[in-house]
Motif scaffolding. Structure first.
Motif, PDB file in Angstrom:
ATOM      1  N   TYR A  22       0.632  -0.988   0.205  1.00 38.49           N
ATOM      2  CA  TYR A  22      -0.107  -0.031   0.385  1.00 38.49           C
ATOM      3  C   TYR A  22       0.654   1.153   0.224  1.00 38.49           C
ATOM      4  O   TYR A  22       0.489   2.277  -0.410  1.00 38.49           O
ATOM      5  N   SER A  26       0.508   3.641  -2.726  1.00 36.21           N
ATOM      6  CA  SER A  26       0.328   5.578  -2.856  1.00 36.21           C
ATOM      7  C   SER A  26       1.254   6.206  -3.077  1.00 36.21           C
ATOM      8  O   SER A  26       1.064   7.802  -3.275  1.00 36.21           O
ATOM      9  N   VAL A  28       4.124   6.423  -1.714  1.00 32.62           N
ATOM     10  CA  VAL A  28       5.226   6.293  -0.963  1.00 32.62           C
ATOM     11  C   VAL A  28       6.411   5.864  -0.892  1.00 32.62           C
ATOM     12  O   VAL A  28       7.111   6.563  -0.199  1.00 32.62           O
ATOM     13  N   GLN A  33       4.698   4.194 -10.317  1.00 29.94           N
ATOM     14  CA  GLN A  33       2.925   3.873  -9.508  1.00 29.94           C
ATOM     15  C   GLN A  33       2.507   4.674 -11.198  1.00 29.94           C
ATOM     16  O   GLN A  33       1.219   3.736 -11.852  1.00 29.94           O
TER      17      GLN A  33
END
Length: 141
Positions: A22, A26, A28, A33
């Motif tokens: 996750y 996101s 982080v 991505q």
């Protein structure tokens, strides 16, 4: 199509895997991505339901292979923790897989997005988007 986050165990959450997965989704962690074309969690029905929903939304097809030595029902409909199905271009798949490896995110390449408008699982199923939509709407043929 790939299934990042698949750990083979659906009994209990794996918190380190969850943080890595996750955190990657996101933004982080990691930087790749932006290469994702679609991402769907495998809940509320499992892998085949997630694939069917994506197909109905976009009108595309999917050709996937069921791994050998798995319980077909669990592979197709198991929900488990931290499982997702993701699509990306063929050129981006190696880049994404390398980043998942770097962050200890298990993944399995399961097949390809196609222009056929069909869910194809060799030796098992070959259904059109229209057939899936009728089934989803609970329409009898």
């Amino acid at each position: 199509a790939a299934s990042p986050g698949y750990s083979g165990s659906g009994d209990m959450p794996q918190w380190i895997l969850a943080r890595n997965l996750y955190g990657w989704i996101s933004g982080v962690r990691g930087k790749e991505q932006g290469r994702i074309r679609s991402l769907h969690d495998i809940s509320d029905g499992g892998l085949l339901v997630a694939l069917a929903e994506g197909m109905m939304a976009r009108g595309l097809g999917v050709s996937v292979r069921m791994p050998e030595h798995v319980l077909p029902e669990a592979w197709a409909f198991g929900e488990g923790f931290h499982r997702m199905v993701l699509s990306c271009s063929e050129a981006d798949s190696a880049i994404l897989e390398a980043e998942w490896d770097a962050f200890a995110i298990p993944h399995t390449r399961i097949g390809n997005v196609t222009a056929t408008g069909r869910l194809e699982i060799p030796g098992e199923w070959n259904l059109s988007v229209n057939e899936l939509r009728r089934a989803w709407n609970a329409e009898e043929s």
